[in-house]
Each structure stands twice: as C-alpha cells, then as structure tokens.
Design a protein around this motif. Structure first.
Motif, short mmCIF file in Angstrom:
data_model
loop_
_atom_site.label_atom_id
_atom_site.label_comp_id
_atom_site.label_asym_id
_atom_site.label_seq_id
_atom_site.Cartn_x
_atom_site.Cartn_y
_atom_site.Cartn_z
N LYS A 1 -8.55 23.53 -35.72
CA LYS A 1 -7.68 24.39 -35.11
C LYS A 1 -6.65 25.19 -36.09
O LYS A 1 -6.45 26.38 -36.02
CB LYS A 1 -7.13 23.85 -33.86
CG LYS A 1 -6.32 24.96 -33.12
CD LYS A 1 -5.92 24.31 -31.70
CE LYS A 1 -5.20 25.34 -30.86
NZ LYS A 1 -4.88 24.69 -29.44
N ALA B 1 -11.36 31.69 -32.00
CA ALA B 1 -10.63 32.66 -33.08
C ALA B 1 -11.23 33.95 -33.02
O ALA B 1 -10.93 34.76 -33.91
CB ALA B 1 -10.33 31.86 -34.25
N GLU C 1 -5.85 29.05 -36.83
CA GLU C 1 -4.53 29.55 -36.50
C GLU C 1 -3.51 30.01 -37.62
O GLU C 1 -2.77 31.01 -37.37
CB GLU C 1 -3.83 28.55 -35.64
CG GLU C 1 -4.35 28.14 -34.30
CD GLU C 1 -3.62 27.22 -33.68
OE1 GLU C 1 -2.73 26.41 -34.15
OE2 GLU C 1 -3.83 27.11 -32.39
#
Length: 366
Positions: free
Chosen positions: A73, A120, A77
């Motif tokens: 993640k 994403a 990010e």
C-alpha cells in the motif's frame, strides 16, 4: 504524442524483472520506472550493464517485502499519480518449497498487489504466471485448454490467476511463459547448463532421464519482456497469452545445444533406470544431486568462485516425466508479436554462462 507512461515493476531485481527494466530504459518507453523488490540491486548479482540501468534518473528502486500488505500500500500511496502499467514479476520462484510459503509469496502476494493497484487506479495489471498450469501433455496447450498444474508453484500460480480474475474493476492481462532462459537465468535452463559444465569437467557422458522427445518448451527472456510491453499496451482486458518460441524445444534440442557449448556427449538412461525413477523420483533426484553437487562445488573452487547464486541442486519436481508443451502463437496471430529467438541454440546457452562468468560467478571453462 502524449507523455510516456509511468511503470511499476514488482520483483524488478529478479531474472525477468531486470531484463524488463533494460527493455524499458533502452527503448525509452517510460517516463518513470519504479522497481520494487526485497532484494537490493547491490546484492542481486546484477551485471554491470544492469547495474547502470538501475542508476538511470528515470529508474527508482524501493526495497519492500511485497508479501506484506502495508508495504504494498505504501508503494502506491507514495506516488503523486497512478501508474499506467503494473508488472507483477514478484513472488517465490524456487521449486520444492512448502504450500504455506507458496500461498504467502505467490497467491496472497499477487492478490495484495493487484488489489492495491486497482485501489490506486493503476491503468493495467500484468500478471506473469507459468505454462506449468496446463495438463502436461505432449500436444501443445492453448490458452483455453485444461488447467492441471504439475508443480506446487504452478498450483498457486493458477489459484492466483483465478483470484485476480475475481477482482472487480481490475484491468488484467495474464501471461503464461514456458521455460524462460537468457542472461541472468537461474531456475530455467541454468540447472542443465551447470550439469553440462560438470560433465565437461568430469569428462563423462551426460545421460538424462526419460527420453529425447520430452517437451521442455522455452522462450528467451528478451522475447518475454517485449511481449509484456506489447500486452500492456495492446491486449484487450482479461486476455491470457502463452509465451513459447516456435522451436518446440525438447530434451534433445537442449542436449544438442549443451554439446555445442561444452563439447560433451549426451544421451539417455535405460528403461530400467527410468522405471526406477517413476517408482521413486525422490531417490532419483538424490542420486542426480549426489552426482552433480560436489563436482560443481569443486569446479567453482578451482576457478576461485566462493559465492554464486547458481546451484547444481535440482528439485524432484523439475525432473518429473511431464511434458511442458505450449502453443505460443496466439500473441503472434492476434497482436502481431514476432519471436526474435525462434529456436534454442548454443548461443542461448552461452548467454547464460557469459552473464555470470563476467561476474566470476560461473567457471570460465574456455
């Protein structure tokens, strides 16, 4: 022309990954390339050429354990904009590991990475599976043929494929390569190359199990990475493509290629030994490893090699009497792909040797 795409290469320090990075940089295909791997480039046995590629300003390396959801993640990010293409080359590649390990490092890893890519808003996720997912028959398996994985690794690759197909909203393409070979190969044809070096040193005939017609279809890594880029850009969503050269590699072709490089003679064991191997493959593998491992260690020591990623050990799953026979023509017929290495030969074997010999990781026998 629009801006070149941003690309994420998961497992990019590995065999196929580093060659994909080479292709992207040399062909000027991407505006930014983020490479993620748990192995550092400095410790990954990269050639000087590959090391320089990782120093290119458009390439950024990030170390992460991709089996950890939080690490995956954070990769997405940290970017200010979505990746257009995410290539998944990460995960366990060794044979003979436990099912728990394959579940964590193949199935769970792929699902985690694909889920985060979708969240994403990545443009496309390209999953690199294996042609070992097919039922092992002599006839060439096509993309819609029966799935019956014959290695434990392939079993979890097949499960990963199905899991990714179930992720709603994920733009997915799957490729199933045959045995991949070329510069930096460790697990493909490399074990047979090491055996060739051992028999060259022992001055003995190399005799293989089963027979000359056992299919061990192959594809060169440079064709694999070219195909990966093509399917990323051109393939319809949800498509699956086999990758296998039209040379229809079998044991005999591999042996001829080894003969041309090492000057050895090759052949096949008799019926009695094949029958014994069918009954007790583990014992056969142990006998092969006993024959190869000590001479390989001695050969490396003789040439001043104290540490190498190459091993003479062969897992019993690799020597099983099962065909890897794959029809790799769909990508040619539908997307216009052309295999630049249509048939395995001695040069393909020599490339593997040269890559590691240049780093003093393979004996210089000539």
């Amino acid at each position: 022309m629009g801006e070149k795409p941003r690309v994420l290469v998961l497992g990019g320090v590995g065999f196929i990954g580093r060659n994909l990075v080479k292709h992207l940089v040399n062909e000027n295909l991407a505006s930014r390339i983020v490479v993620v791997d748990k192995v550092l480039p400095a410790t990954g046995f990269l050639s000087q050429e590959h090391q320089k590629l990782f120093e290119n300003p458009i390439v950024e390396f990030k170390q992460a354990n991709l089996s950890k959801a939080a690490a995956v993640k954070s990769i997405f990010e940290a970017e200010g904009a979505p990746f257009k293409y995410v290539f998944n080359l990460a995960g366990e590649t060794k044979y003979g590991q436990s099912e728990d390990l394959y579940k964590e490092r193949v199935l769970d890893l792929s699902v985690t990475c694909a889920t985060e890519a979708k969240n994403a808003k990545a443009g496309r996720f390209i999953e690199v599976s294996t042609a070992q997912v097919y039922e092992p028959e002599k006839k060439h398996s096509k993309e819609g043929d029966k799935i019956k994985p014959w290695t434990t690794l392939a079993k979890f690759k097949a499960q990963a494929e199905e899991a990714l197909k179930g992720i709603s909203g994920l733009s997915l393409v799957i490729v199933r390569p045959a045995v991949v070979y070329g510069p930096a190969d460790v697990n493909g044809l490399a074990p047979r190359v090491i055996a060739g070096a051992v028999y060259s040193e022992l001055k003995e005939k190399m005799e293989c199990l089963w027979g000359p017609e056992l299919k061990v279809n192959t594809v060169h890594v440079s064709d694999v990475v070219r195909a990966l880029w093509l399917v990323a850009e051109k393939a319809p969503d949800g498509e699956i493509y086999n990758l296998a050269d039209p040379g229809d590699t079998d044991q005999e072709l591999i042996n001829h290629s080894l003969e041309s490089v090492f000057g050895i003679k090759t052949g096949y064991v008799g019926t009695a030994l094949n029958l014994l191997a069918n009954v007790n493959l583990r014992a056969a593998a142990e006998e092969i490893n006993d024959k190869h491992m000590k001479p390989w260690i001695a050969l490396c020591k003789k040439h001043g090699i104290s540490h190498t990623p190459l091993t003479a050990y062969i897992d019993q799953e690799v020597i099983v009497d099962k065909h890897l026979s794959v029809d790799g023509s769909k990508i040619t017929n539908t997307l216009g792909f052309a295999y630049q290495h249509p048939k395995l030969n001695g040069q393909g074997i020599q490339e593997i040797i040269d890559y590691f010999a240049s780093q003093n990781l393979f004996p210089k026998l000539k």
